[in-house]
Design a protein around this motif. Structure first.
Motif, mmCIF file in Angstrom:
data_model
loop_
_atom_site.group_PDB
_atom_site.id
_atom_site.type_symbol
_atom_site.label_atom_id
_atom_site.label_comp_id
_atom_site.label_asym_id
_atom_site.label_seq_id
_atom_site.Cartn_x
_atom_site.Cartn_y
_atom_site.Cartn_z
ATOM 1 N N LEU B 169 0.854 -1.193 0.000
ATOM 2 C CA LEU B 169 0.000 0.000 0.000
ATOM 3 C C LEU B 169 0.887 1.239 0.000
ATOM 4 O O LEU B 169 2.027 1.158 0.448
ATOM 5 N N PRO B 170 0.447 2.407 -0.448
ATOM 6 C CA PRO B 170 -0.875 2.631 -1.048
ATOM 7 C C PRO B 170 -0.913 2.272 -2.535
ATOM 8 O O PRO B 170 0.076 2.439 -3.230
ATOM 9 N N ASN B 171 -2.042 1.744 -2.972
ATOM 10 C CA ASN B 171 -2.278 1.534 -4.405
ATOM 11 C C ASN B 171 -3.770 1.665 -4.687
ATOM 12 O O ASN B 171 -4.581 1.706 -3.750
ATOM 13 N N SER B 172 -4.140 1.710 -5.968
ATOM 14 C CA SER B 172 -5.518 2.071 -6.303
ATOM 15 C C SER B 172 -6.514 0.930 -6.057
ATOM 16 O O SER B 172 -7.721 1.152 -6.047
ATOM 17 N N ILE B 173 -6.031 -0.334 -5.884
ATOM 18 C CA ILE B 173 -6.997 -1.389 -5.566
ATOM 19 C C ILE B 173 -7.022 -1.696 -4.062
ATOM 20 O O ILE B 173 -7.689 -2.632 -3.616
ATOM 21 N N ASN B 174 -6.269 -0.902 -3.300
ATOM 22 C CA ASN B 174 -6.252 -1.041 -1.846
ATOM 23 C C ASN B 174 -6.035 -2.486 -1.395
ATOM 24 O O ASN B 174 -6.807 -3.053 -0.626
ATOM 25 N N PHE B 175 -4.944 -3.050 -1.912
ATOM 26 C CA PHE B 175 -4.634 -4.417 -1.537
ATOM 27 C C PHE B 175 -3.131 -4.554 -1.329
ATOM 28 O O PHE B 175 -2.347 -3.897 -2.013
ATOM 29 N N ALA B 176 -2.751 -5.381 -0.362
ATOM 30 C CA ALA B 176 -1.338 -5.633 -0.120
ATOM 31 C C ALA B 176 -1.113 -7.126 -0.012
ATOM 32 O O ALA B 176 -1.975 -7.855 0.471
#
Lengths: 301, 227
Positions: B169-176
């Motif tokens: 994170l952070p990324n646009s699909i909110n997944f780690a």
């Protein structure tokens, strides 16, 4: 008349029960419960009908003679295992998310090690998620009329693991301090879909409730609004609501939860659709189930 | 013969040939070079091809061509594909003894397994191939697990350092996703899976040895219910 009760696999005789020809399935269950000390809720009987094949004695109020059970019939007994009430299972599985989801929202520092100010969509998501499960609990208590009182106790564990687990996976990422909110337009569209889905879901549940008089397990063809298009519109709009939540929060785990739920609801809907068609054949005084009514997606599926 | 059976015979035949070739190349390399160095360079592409093709087996059980539950097949194929993925990306695994051990165990198992399935479909499976199928696992299965877990263990420092197949994170699909921890967690699955599958196979072996007519269910025999 004398009925032989046998086990379905080995065909070994369990016991013999003497009942009146006019007695109902419920009477048979009571007799069997006295003899074998197996609770009425755990019992399921079936037998090989000479012309119809395997017939399950599913309606407690029907008489044995109407089912075609005669004095020579061997009735097969299946133990459904320990039972638990539907209401209790529903309350347990819905209370979990209501408790688990806010933990990630309120205890950011302890869980992620640090904190950032919450964005507006995270606040809205908390309210939406909680409202959904508050609604489900209230519906379970005040709206639903279950056709069966109980289900196997293993469902309690399965369902709780599913709901509690999925909630953690969704809430962990939606309430993460490094959460990235989607564009405003996505948030509005998502919220709109969610609200529409939840309201229509409640409407469907009330329609279903009104089909069944209190204290009975009567089954009728549902009519009106979305029921004119599909057999299980309550599932259709619930899937829409979760799709809305996923669009609004733009979180991968939420989409996965939606997909998983949609798959399960599709399987349930297929079963219900099949049962409706089997029960409402249009013959022998039973009404005919509407031919063009789909399973879960209007006009398509 | 039904089309589906014909297809399955063909599939098993091709896989059998493929893994035989891998086994041949691997043996030749180990005999002539007396070292695991260079094994992946020589036969990695064939392993990718034939282990990759095994993904079809998941589809076979999903559509009911074979009667194994698709989840079982998925777990088996998935864990192997993950090991191939590691071998492809992590140089430290490629010349390691563990990789050769893994490929040796896989290729012997697969040659026997696919011959057994293919010939069983034709009702022409000699007893000794069945016997091999239900005997060699006693040694090959633990060897395979040792090779796989060893390969995973060898890859850990590289995965941690480069963040291979990880997302933060952070990324646009909110997944780690942390591949390093997922790999460490996979050891738990091996620890649980090994004794479970081993005792299951021992049971299958008992059934095979005791009754020739009641042959154990095999992963590639056609499903009588759906066909």
């Amino acid at each position: 008349m004398n009925i032989t009760i046998a086990s379905p696999r080995s065909k070994k005789t369990i016991c013999e029960v003497t009942v009146d020809p006019s007695s109902t399935v419920a009477d048979l269950k009571k007799k069997f419960a006295q003899q074998k000390k197996v609770g009425v809720e755990r019992q399921r009987f079936s037998f090989e009908h000479p012309t119809k094949g395997m017939v399950v004695l599913s309606n407690d109020k029907e008489t044995l003679s109407n089912y075609g059970v005669t004095t020579n019939t061997t009735v097969l007994f299946k133990d459904l295992g320990m039972q638990i009430s539907w209401t209790l299972v529903f309350l347990a599985e819905y209370a979990g998310p209501l408790f688990v989801y806010p933990i990630f929202y309120f205890f950011s520092r302890q869980i992620y090690g640090f904190e950032t100010p919450k964005t507006f969509v995270q606040d809205v998501a908390l309210i939406c998620y909680s409202l959904h499960y508050i609604k489900r609990i209230l519906e379970t208590i005040f709206v639903h009329r279950f056709s069966k009182a109980t289900m196997p106790i293993t469902n309690l564990f399965k369902n709780c693991i599913y709901y509690w687990g999925c909630t953690s996976m969704v809430s962990y990422f939606v309430n993460h301090p490094l959460y990235t909110p989607p564009a405003a337009l996505n948030q509005y569209i998502g919220f709109g879909l969610w609200a529409f889905g939840e309201i229509m879901n409640l409407v469907c549940h009330i329609q279903l409730r009104n089909l069944r008089p209190a204290g009975s397990n009567v089954r009728k063809i549902p009519r009106g609004l979305l029921f004119e298009f599909v057999s299980c519109p309550n599932y259709t709009v619930e899937i829409l609501a979760w799709l809305g939540f996923s669009i609004m929060t733009q979180t991968l785990t939420s989409y996965l939860f939606t997909l998983l739920g949609a798959g399960q609801m599709y399987i349930w809907a297929c079963g219900k659709h099949r049962n409706y068609k089997k029960e409402f054949t249009g013959k022998d005084g039973s009404p005919l189930y509407p031919k063009n009514r789909k399973i879960i997606i209007p006009f398509l599926l | 013969m039904k089309i589906s059976t014909l297809y399955l015979v063909f599939y098993n035949f091709v896989q059998c040939i493929g893994w035989s070739y891998i086994l041949y190349l691997l043996s030749l390399h180990l005999i002539t070079e007396k070292s695991p160095v260079g094994v992946w360079d020589k036969l990695g592409q064939y392993v990718i091809l034939f282990q990759g093709a095994a993904v079809l087996e998941i589809i076979h059980s999903m559509v009911g061509l074979v009667k194994t539950p698709w989840v079982t097949t998925f777990i088996q194929v998935f864990s192997r594909v993950a090991c191939v993925f590691l071998a492809y990306h992590v140089p430290a695994t490629q010349n390691h003894f563990f990789l050769s051990l893994m490929l040796m165990a896989w290729s012997i198992t697969e040659v026997i397994r696919y011959s057994f399935y293919g010939l069983s479909l034709l009702n022409a499976c000699p007893y000794f191939i069945g016997w091999l199928r239900y005997t060699t696992f006693i040694i090959l299965y633990p060897s395979g697990v040792a090779g796989e877990t060893g390969t995973i263990y060898t890859s850990l420092p590289f995965v941690k350092e480069t963040g291979l197949f990880s997302l933060s994170l952070p990324n646009s699909i909110n997944f780690a996703f942390n591949f390093y921890y997922a790999l460490i967690f996979s050891f738990v699955f091996y620890a649980v899976g090994l004794p479970y599958l081993y005792t299951y196979m021992l049971g299958q072996r008992k059934r095979f040895i005791s009754g020739g007519s009641k042959k154990p269910s095999t992963a590639s025999t056609p499903n009588k219910k759906t066909n």
